[in-house]
Design an enzyme around this catalytic site. Structure first.
Site, PDB file in Angstrom:
ATOM      1  CB  SER A 305      -1.015  -0.234   1.460  1.00 26.91           C
ATOM      2  OG  SER A 305      -1.955   1.023   1.109  1.00 26.91           O
ATOM      3  CG  ASP A 316       7.292   5.626 -11.959  1.00 28.74           C
ATOM      4  OD1 ASP A 316       7.854   4.395 -12.030  1.00 28.74           O
ATOM      5  OD2 ASP A 316       6.024   5.494 -11.933  1.00 28.74           O
ATOM      6  CE  LYS A 330      -5.089  -2.317   1.069  1.00 30.77           C
ATOM      7  NZ  LYS A 330      -5.269  -0.978   0.713  1.00 30.77           N
TER       8      LYS A 330
END
Length: 446
Positions: A305, A316, A330
């Protein structure tokens, strides 16, 4: 038979959900939301079928069942059909969930979900009873004491695992590598989680461990970065290991604040849901704490999560190398919605995406460098073999000053104990990787 008013209201609520920023509480009513029966179609034919079943149970079931139990069962059943993370919360459960986000609660210190009808361990939290008892990410809990967990409601399982501090609970666990289920006895305790800890590693590298994302985690991360910098008297930190292993997640806004501490701008995470107001983009501020110094983020299958949001954002942005094993996967947003009677819904309302548009859900974050956990053995004893430094009166190598002990060598943790990086293969590899990057940058600069 006319459908119960509470059930009609529930269907309206199910179709009128706003997402908050992170784990939020929201009291809903048709008046507050501007929802009318004309705007949200009520499935009266299906409700009529429900009413028939309801009447048959009330009139013919072998034992008398209260209206409250039947209604709760119906609500639980609807939510169970959605996904493992949506559930109904009683008043007590709702209050306990509010307390958890503040970092203090009673129980075992374990994050769980459901898989194939059983209770699955997402991650035990460091230093808690579950961690000390030996529970691991990926364990399937098939019995709680003597009660089978097959098709058990997730919140009911959580409620059973909580109890008076000092009391014992037996968990029967299936784990890959076990020939048969094993019993683990865990002693409940009051769980007080310090979400952030830190220490210095050799070669001017800082180590920052985030155990769980609580309301104040973002501020604590910056505090610990300042402490690490203060310990580095000879200059700035040369690199940082951010350890998110076995971090089950927590408050979304805290995860955004942590990622924001290390990136200069751009997206951190965005969400998409069925309603336009479920679509949300969270961006970074221009300031960052490390002035671009190299970073490694450690993850494993217990990183879930909010941990995946941070790892994905830094990956990224090419701000850090992600090292370890694939994360839990998740990638959904749960909103805590308070109902009119004081109970609530934990309802999945959107999906998370990394800045590059990758969905975390059921995929997780793949590390840039895969490193599985191994047991690190200490270097072999060379016995009586002599080296130059064993000879009496040998010359000192002044170029190594700072590499052997002192500020650049075996540095101390906050508690005054030597860091355990030599016993942690993944952390050891992260340190070696950072050291290589630091040496390369030093050579390029010179």
């Amino acid at each position: 038979m006319k459908p119960p008013k509470r059930l009609q209201t529930f269907f309206v609520l199910m179709l009128g959900i706003l997402i908050g920023t992170g784990l939020t509480l929201e009291r809903i009513s048709q008046a507050e939301r501007g929802v009318s029966s004309e705007e949200v179609p009520i499935p009266y034919e299906q409700l009529q079928l429900f009413s028939e079943v309801y009447s048959q149970i009330k009139g013919k079931y072998v034992e008398d069942v209260s209206d409250e139990d039947l209604m709760k069962g119906a609500i639980d059943g609807m939510l169970r059909e959605l996904d493992p993370h949506s559930s109904y919360l009683t008043r007590d459960m709702l209050g306990e969930m509010q307390v958890e986000t503040e970092g203090k609660f009673g129980g075992l210190g374990i994050e769980v979900t459901t898989e194939n009808g059983f209770i699955k361990v997402v991650s035990p939290i460091d230093g808690t009873p579950a961690d000390k008892a030996g529970l691991q990410a990926g364990d399937l809990i098939v019995r709680i004491d003597d009660t089978p967990t097959k098709d058990m409601n997730l919140m009911e399982a959580v409620d059973q695992m909580r109890g008076e501090p000092g009391s014992d609970i037996k968990l029967t666990v299936v784990r890959e590598g076990f020939e048969q289920p094993r019993d683990f006895t865990v002693t409940r305790d009051v769980i007080r989680i310090e979400s952030v800890s830190s220490r210095m590693l050799p070669h001017g590298v800082g180590y920052l461990r985030v155990k769980q994302f609580q309301q104040d985690t973002g501020a604590k991360v910056r505090e610990h970065l300042n402490k690490l910098q203060d310990k580095r008297e000879s200059g700035e930190l040369r690199g940082l290991v951010l350890d998110l292993r076995n971090n089950p997640g927590g408050v979304l806004s805290a995860a955004v604040e942590v990622a924001d501490a290390f990136v200069e701008g751009g997206k951190i995470v965005y969400t998409e849901g069925r309603e336009s107001n479920s679509d949300m983009t969270l961006n970074a501020n221009p300031d960052q704490a490390l002035n671009g110094k190299p970073m490694v983020v450690l993850v494993n299958s217990g990183s879930a999560s909010a941990s995946e949001i941070v790892a994905g954002a830094l990956q990224d942005a090419e701000r850090a190398l992600v090292v370890g094993t694939p994360t839990f996967g998740k990638g959904s947003v749960q909103s805590i919605l308070e109902l009119s009677d004081g109970s609530g819904l934990k309802l999945t309302t959107a999906r998370y995406f990394t800045p590059a548009g990758r969905s975390i859900q059921a995929e997780g974050i793949d590390p840039d460098i895969a490193v599985k956990p191994l047991e690190v053995s200490q270097p072999e004893d060379n016995g009586n073999r002599l080296t130059e430094r064993d000879l009496p009166g040998h010359l000192m190598n002044n170029s190594l000053e700072g590499e052997e002990g002192g500020e650049e060598g075996q540095e101390q943790s906050e508690e005054g104990e030597a860091p355990d990086y030599m016993d942690d293969y993944q952390l050891n590899q992260a340190l070696n990787l950072l050291r290589g990057i630091i040496l390369m940058e030093s050579k390029q600069a010179s």
